[in-house]
Design a protein around this motif. Structure first.
Motif, mmCIF file in Angstrom:
data_model
loop_
_atom_site.group_PDB
_atom_site.id
_atom_site.type_symbol
_atom_site.label_atom_id
_atom_site.label_comp_id
_atom_site.label_asym_id
_atom_site.label_seq_id
_atom_site.Cartn_x
_atom_site.Cartn_y
_atom_site.Cartn_z
ATOM 1 N N LYS A 1 76.589 -2.018 -8.633
ATOM 2 C CA LYS A 1 77.157 -2.656 -9.817
ATOM 3 C C LYS A 1 78.249 -1.814 -10.471
ATOM 4 O O LYS A 1 79.008 -2.316 -11.292
ATOM 5 C CB LYS A 1 76.052 -2.930 -10.844
ATOM 6 N N LEU A 2 78.312 -0.522 -10.114
ATOM 7 C CA LEU A 2 79.253 0.394 -10.770
ATOM 8 C C LEU A 2 80.068 1.138 -9.716
ATOM 9 O O LEU A 2 79.993 2.366 -9.602
ATOM 10 C CB LEU A 2 78.497 1.396 -11.652
ATOM 11 N N GLY A 3 80.861 0.433 -8.977
ATOM 12 C CA GLY A 3 81.562 1.037 -7.862
ATOM 13 C C GLY A 3 82.580 2.094 -8.237
ATOM 14 O O GLY A 3 82.753 3.070 -7.507
ATOM 15 N N ASN A 4 83.298 1.956 -9.359
ATOM 16 C CA ASN A 4 84.396 2.863 -9.691
ATOM 17 C C ASN A 4 84.145 3.664 -10.958
ATOM 18 O O ASN A 4 85.090 4.175 -11.564
ATOM 19 C CB ASN A 4 85.698 2.065 -9.842
ATOM 20 N N ILE A 5 82.903 3.780 -11.363
ATOM 21 C CA ILE A 5 82.586 4.412 -12.641
ATOM 22 C C ILE A 5 82.908 5.906 -12.614
ATOM 23 O O ILE A 5 82.647 6.599 -11.626
ATOM 24 C CB ILE A 5 81.098 4.181 -13.005
ATOM 25 N N LYS A 6 83.499 6.418 -13.710
ATOM 26 C CA LYS A 6 83.816 7.837 -13.829
ATOM 27 C C LYS A 6 82.988 8.526 -14.907
ATOM 28 O O LYS A 6 82.638 9.692 -14.765
ATOM 29 C CB LYS A 6 85.310 8.018 -14.136
ATOM 30 N N THR A 7 82.722 7.820 -15.988
ATOM 31 C CA THR A 7 81.918 8.384 -17.080
ATOM 32 C C THR A 7 80.731 7.470 -17.336
ATOM 33 O O THR A 7 80.910 6.271 -17.575
ATOM 34 C CB THR A 7 82.749 8.526 -18.369
ATOM 35 N N LEU A 8 79.530 8.036 -17.295
ATOM 36 C CA LEU A 8 78.303 7.252 -17.470
ATOM 37 C C LEU A 8 77.392 7.979 -18.440
ATOM 38 O O LEU A 8 76.996 9.124 -18.206
ATOM 39 C CB LEU A 8 77.609 7.053 -16.126
ATOM 40 N N ASN A 9 77.060 7.318 -19.534
ATOM 41 C CA ASN A 9 76.165 7.895 -20.538
ATOM 42 C C ASN A 9 74.842 7.146 -20.500
ATOM 43 O O ASN A 9 74.786 5.959 -20.816
ATOM 44 C CB ASN A 9 76.793 7.804 -21.930
ATOM 45 N N LEU A 10 73.787 7.852 -20.099
ATOM 46 C CA LEU A 10 72.445 7.273 -20.002
ATOM 47 C C LEU A 10 71.459 8.014 -20.901
ATOM 48 O O LEU A 10 70.246 7.917 -20.718
ATOM 49 C CB LEU A 10 71.958 7.320 -18.549
#
Length: 582
Positions: free
Chosen positions: A353-362
């Motif tokens: 679902k997040l193929g090109n993600i660079k910044t991810l806040n979980l």
């Protein structure tokens, strides 16, 4: 709570306004009278001393020629006595009621301000706003600043437009509604902020008021907070121009914001998609929208309305009630995603679902496993604070990500284990020096420790292979061909520059010993270093130093590193097959 007036074509007649003096209070040496003003279902209070009434009366006598004896006379002696105050309360209430009855249509400006119509009453609010924009509108537009306005003001403008009255009923050109419409047509940056609870001294619940934003024709950025998204109309009119949208403390679903008209149709699809099956509506997309902030709402799912925002690059859904990550595969341009402080417990299949993600806040979720992150190959920044991650093995899921540079794991159970930082950094292998953990740059000392941990880990891996019966035959045949290092007075042997651990040498006693060497530098020419080698026999030890990536080892008797001819300040660690210190 104040009930809402009709928001639509069918409207009730405008209610009569009332003003009652409901009490008084002594402030310092004078009495303040408490006035309750009623306008339909809206009520508010105003406080004035007698001198304020006197000033009002003087202006009305001069401007509107009212009876100068209408106001109760001033008293010098005993002006604060209880009996006089109670009588004056009644007389002042009669005075105000007569004034309102004398001007049933347009309330005189001086009286409207006295009763705070410019804060709480529709006509007064719009007149005040129009005058402000008449004087400062061009300056605000020219500066390109964000224009802040309240839901009550927008509600008043919406109501005024639907009344069908002249845009300048008061006769004062400065208060013409046209000034507002001209300004809103050209405004680019808008901020609408409501209030929690009653507004001012009124019973008006501002955050529940309906209003229409279709009067804004050129918006590029909109911020909305503490409003009810279900009562916001006309926002979709800004689809062609709007690039940044923030709706906080206002929504219970993404549909309320992105596709409010969806409730009118059984089936709908975004414009430009291939239609399959029965579709009752084709809805235009937000073609200019690249940034969407829906944080601090009560959103429980990422619904199909995200199909309408295909150009989104920045999406903030933090501080909601999300349980799963869904539908984000439609956002091909998404590179920054904030899902912090939700209720996420699983990340399985997240890479689909997040193929090109660079910044991810979980941060601030319920995560125990990181297995769903291992294929996010473009990820650069990852925040995992305030979760439930206990096992260091979970970090391996992100240790192989080639672009990851910033990681935060604070306030997880694993963050309190001894040597937490170096053990986490060791999971990144050769990239440990490139990773910033918990907003702290990795030090040279930590990198040295990481190298030790890597050597120990490789020793464990070798032991695991050798202890496997199925692989022992193959390993022994390879070990028998390995070069043997013998004690000698010959020049030091140069070990390979490879970062991988050399193969162990089988001693004549059958034991395998890993020797780790560290030397403190005696001159700037030598860098802090770590060397390792495999030795054989209980009477063998090594000395060494590294330069330019080479490890120089010299064999000698046990304890030779402390005797004559040993390298200065050298120390060595002997590790057995179980990776314990010998």
């Amino acid at each position: 709570m104040a009930t809402l007036r009709t928001f639509g074509p069918e409207r009730e007649a405008e209610p009569a306004k009332e003003a009652r003096v409901v009490g008084s209070e002594l402030v310092d040496t004078y009495t303040v009278y408490i006035i309750q003003v009623t306008d339909g279902s809206h009520e508010w209070t105003v406080k004035h001393r007698y001198s304020d009434f006197h000033d009002l009366h003087e202006k009305l006598v001069a401007e509107r020629k009212i009876d100068k004896n209408l106001l109760p006379p001033k008293k010098i002696i005993g002006k604060n006595s209880r009996s006089l105050v109670e009588k004056r309360e009644k007389d002042l209430e009669v005075y105000l009621q007569k004034l309102l009855a004398a001007f049933p249509g347009v309330t005189p400006r001086v009286l409207a301000h006295f009763l705070h119509f410019h804060f709480y009453e529709i006509n007064g609010i719009t007149a005040a706003l129009a005058e402000e924009l008449f004087e400062k509108g061009e300056q605000l537009l020219g500066a390109g600043e964000v224009f802040a306005i309240g839901p009550l003001q927008l509600y008043a403008v919406t109501e005024q437009l639907q009344q069908g009255k002249p845009t300048c009923a008061s006769g004062d050109a400065k208060t013409d509604l046209g000034h507002i419409l001209d300004f809103t047509c050209r405004l680019k940056y808008l901020k609408v902020s409501g209030t929690e609870g009653p507004f001012g001294t009124s019973n008006i619940q501002e955050q529940l008021l309906p209003f229409d934003l279709s009067i804004f024709k050129s918006l590029h950025q909109v911020e909305i907070s503490h409003c009810d998204a279900k009562h916001i109309r006309g926002l979709v009119a800004s689809k062609p121009t709007l690039a940044t949208l923030s709706v906080r403390f206002s929504a219970t679903s993404m549909k309320e914001v992105l596709v409010p008209e969806a409730s009118e149709f059984d089936e709908w699809e975004p414009e430009g998609t291939a239609l399959e099956g029965p579709v009752t509506a084709v809805i235009p997309t937000w073609q200019a929208l690249t940034t969407l902030d829906l944080s601090h709402n009560s959103i429980s799912e990422i619904d199909e309305s995200v199909k309408l925002i295909p150009k989104i690059e920045f999406l903030d859904l933090s501080h909601n009630g999300l349980l799963v990550v869904d539908n984000l595969q439609h956002l091909y341009n998404l590179v920054h995603l904030d899902l912090s402080y939700n209720k996420l417990s699983s990340l399985e299949g997240l890479h689909t679902k997040l193929g090109n993600i660079k910044t991810l806040n979980l941060a601030g979720n319920l995560l125990e496993s990181l297995s769903g992150l291992h294929k996010l190959y473009s990820l650069v920044n990852l925040d995992l604070r305030d979760n439930r991650i206990e096992q260091m093995e979970e970090v391996r899921s992100i240790g192989s990500l080639p672009c990851l540079e910033h990681v935060s794991l604070l306030n997880n159970p694993l963050s309190i284990i001894p040597d937490y930082r170096t053990k986490v950094l060791a999971q990144f292998g050769e990239r440990a020096s490139e990773v910033c953990l918990d907003d702290t740059v990795t030090t040279e000392k930590e990198l040295d420790t990481v190298e030790v941990l890597k050597a120990i880990q490789k020793a464990k891996e070798v032991k695991s292979k050798l202890s496997n019966p199925e692989k022992r035959g193959g390993e022994d045949s390879r070990l028998s061909a390995a070069p043997c290092i013998r004690p000698s007075s010959s020049p030091p042997t140069v070990a390979p520059a490879s970062a991988s651990l050399p193969q162990p040498i089988l001693s004549n006693q059958g034991n395998r010993v890993c020797i780790l060497l560290l030397v403190e530098p005696h001159s700037p020419a030598w860098a802090s270093w770590l060397g390792w080698g495999w030795g054989r026999g209980a009477s063998t030890s090594f000395q060494g130093q590294t330069q330019g990536g080479l490890c120089l080892l010299q064999a000698g008797p046990r304890g030779g590193t402390r005797g004559r001819g040993a390298w200065p300040d050298a120390s060595c660690c002997l590790l057995g097959e179980d990776s314990r210190l010998l």
